[in-house]
Scaffold this active site. Structure first.
Site, PDB file in Angstrom:
ATOM      1  N   MET A  48       0.844  -1.199   0.000  1.00  0.00           N
ATOM      2  CA  MET A  48       0.000   0.000   0.000  1.00  0.00           C
ATOM      3  C   MET A  48       0.881   1.251   0.000  1.00  0.00           C
ATOM      4  SD  MET A  48      -3.424  -0.889   2.103  1.00  0.00           S
ATOM      5  CE  MET A  48      -2.807  -0.609   3.740  1.00  0.00           C
ATOM      6  N   HIS A  97       9.160   1.257   3.192  1.00  0.00           N
ATOM      7  CA  HIS A  97      10.278   1.299   4.141  1.00  0.00           C
ATOM      8  C   HIS A  97      11.136   0.050   3.916  1.00  0.00           C
ATOM      9  CE1 HIS A  97       7.877  -1.627   6.240  1.00  0.00           C
ATOM     10  NE2 HIS A  97       6.888  -0.755   6.403  1.00  0.00           N
ATOM     11  N   HIS A  99       9.492  -3.312   3.219  1.00  0.00           N
ATOM     12  CA  HIS A  99       9.062  -3.561   1.838  1.00  0.00           C
ATOM     13  C   HIS A  99      10.267  -3.885   0.946  1.00  0.00           C
ATOM     14  CE1 HIS A  99       5.777  -0.763   3.244  1.00  0.00           C
ATOM     15  NE2 HIS A  99       5.072  -1.779   2.798  1.00  0.00           N
ATOM     16  N   GLN A 122     -10.185  -2.509   2.810  1.00  0.00           N
ATOM     17  CA  GLN A 122      -9.654  -3.130   4.028  1.00  0.00           C
ATOM     18  C   GLN A 122      -9.564  -2.164   5.205  1.00  0.00           C
ATOM     19  OE1 GLN A 122      -5.839  -4.120   1.862  1.00  0.00           O
ATOM     20  NE2 GLN A 122      -4.934  -3.769   3.867  1.00  0.00           N
ATOM     21  N   GLY A 162       5.094  -9.813   4.026  1.00  0.00           N
ATOM     22  CA  GLY A 162       5.876  -9.718   5.265  1.00  0.00           C
ATOM     23  C   GLY A 162       5.248 -10.529   6.391  1.00  0.00           C
ATOM     24  N   LYS A 208       5.378  -9.706   9.339  1.00  0.00           N
ATOM     25  CA  LYS A 208       4.840  -8.796  10.368  1.00  0.00           C
ATOM     26  C   LYS A 208       3.318  -8.901  10.389  1.00  0.00           C
ATOM     27  CE  LYS A 208       3.403  -4.927  10.913  1.00  0.00           C
ATOM     28  NZ  LYS A 208       2.926  -3.650  10.507  1.00  0.00           N
TER      29      LYS A 208
HETATM   30  O1  PAF Z   1       0.048  -5.664   3.610  1.00  0.00           O
HETATM   31  C1  PAF Z   1      -0.407  -4.765   2.870  1.00  0.00           C
HETATM   32  O2  PAF Z   1       0.242  -3.760   2.585  1.00  0.00           O
HETATM   33  C2  PAF Z   1      -1.818  -4.905   2.316  1.00  0.00           C
HETATM   34  O3  PAF Z   1      -2.666  -5.492   3.241  1.00  0.00           O
HETATM   35  C3  PAF Z   1      -1.872  -5.635   0.971  1.00  0.00           C
HETATM   36  C4  PAF Z   1      -1.387  -7.084   1.096  1.00  0.00           C
HETATM   37  C5  PAF Z   1      -1.019  -4.906  -0.046  1.00  0.00           C
HETATM   38  C6  PAF Z   1      -3.306  -5.684   0.447  1.00  0.00           C
HETATM   39  O4  PAF Z   1      -3.825  -4.403   0.276  1.00  0.00           O
END
Ligand code: PAF
Length: 282
Positions: free
Chosen positions: A30, A34, A37, A61, A147, A149
């Protein structure tokens, strides 16, 4: 690095690699990237010939009282980081490309989505499963990386992939941490310095509980101690739980266990989790 915002361009880019027999990895994000990622990107580069990163702040979400509007958006900085890291394609769909007028489908993974964060954030994992299923269909990757996390998210996605017979590998990448142990998260930018200093109580409380349980101590007492440590540091605790690592249900003798926690400090909700290494204490 190619940056594309329309599905037709994404498909054309990926099709060319497929035609050349190349293996494709997807790192869904999203944004507000950092080092956590970037560890996913590095793992993706090792796992495939081509790396696609998606950045999409997925409205489905976020709950009605959550931080969708103020979620950090850093498109230019993110794009530069990804290009410098050798990413091949950045998939940046606008909301109307992802959820066009009339969009009516929701993907729901029961059981593993309903506990812990699922209980505290109703609908959250349906939103995650829906967008991740779409991303998998859009990119058709051979491997996707997430991740650890977000351990529960990873468990939900593994269930989704197994249940729908999706033909891709899911790789979990270990949590990246600051020097003091705080897990890297895009939401850490919300922490004022005082709360940032106190936030270290989260990994510490998990570590204390993990050692007690791994040594054979009473799990309930260890979880209660972790909750007390968090409260003493100024956290409001959503949960501290010991679960089966895969199902997130009750721990099962002889199977891997995971300790997970979610708690708020200064209005910022943080999550973290660690494995319980019973072997360390024989
Ligand atoms: O972990 C995330 O950044 C989000 O939940 C994802 C997997 C990109 C789905 O929007």
């Amino acid at each position: 690095m190619q940056t594309v915002r329309q599905l037709v361009d994404l498909r054309a880019g990926v099709a060319a690699w497929r035609a050349a027999g190349e293996r494709v990895a997807l790192v869904p994000t999203m944004g507000a990237l950092h080092d956590g990622h970037m560890a996913l990107v590095e793992a993706a580069k090792r796992a495939a010939d081509r790396v696609v990163v998606s950045i999409f702040v997925n409205p489905k979400q976020f709950g009605p009282n959550e931080d969708l509007a103020k979620y950090p958006r850093k498109e230019l900085a993110d794009s530069r980081m990804l290009a410098a890291a050798g990413v091949d394609l950045l998939w940046l769909p606008p909301v109307e490309e992802m959820y066009p007028e009339g969009f009516a489908t929701s993907v729901s993974v029961s059981g593993v989505s309903e506990v812990l964060d699922g209980a505290h954030r109703p609908g959250h994992f349906d939103g995650v499963a829906t967008v991740v299923a779409k991303l998998f269909n859009q990119v058709r990757p051979d491997v996707a990386l997430f991740g650890e996390k977000d351990w529960q998210q990873l468990a939900v996605i593994r269930r989704l992939v197994a249940d729908l017979n999706l033909e891709l590998e899911i790789h979990g990448v270990p949590t990246q941490r600051e020097d003091d142990g705080l897990a890297l998260s895009s939401r850490n930018v919300y922490l004022v310095p005082e709360d940032r200093a106190r936030a270290v109580a989260l990994p510490r409380a998990l570590g204390v509980a993990e050692r007690a349980i791994a040594k054979g101590g009473d799990p309930e007492a260890a979880l209660a101690q972790a909750r007390e440590m968090l409260a003493a540091a100024g956290f409001e605790v959503d949960y501290v739980a010991l679960t089966d690592a895969d199902t997130l249900g009750e721990p099962v003798e002889g199977r891997p266990m995971r300790l997970l926690a979610a708690a708020r400090i200064g209005g910022t909700r943080l999550i973290d989790n660690i494995p319980v290494n019973t072997n360390d204490y024989g």
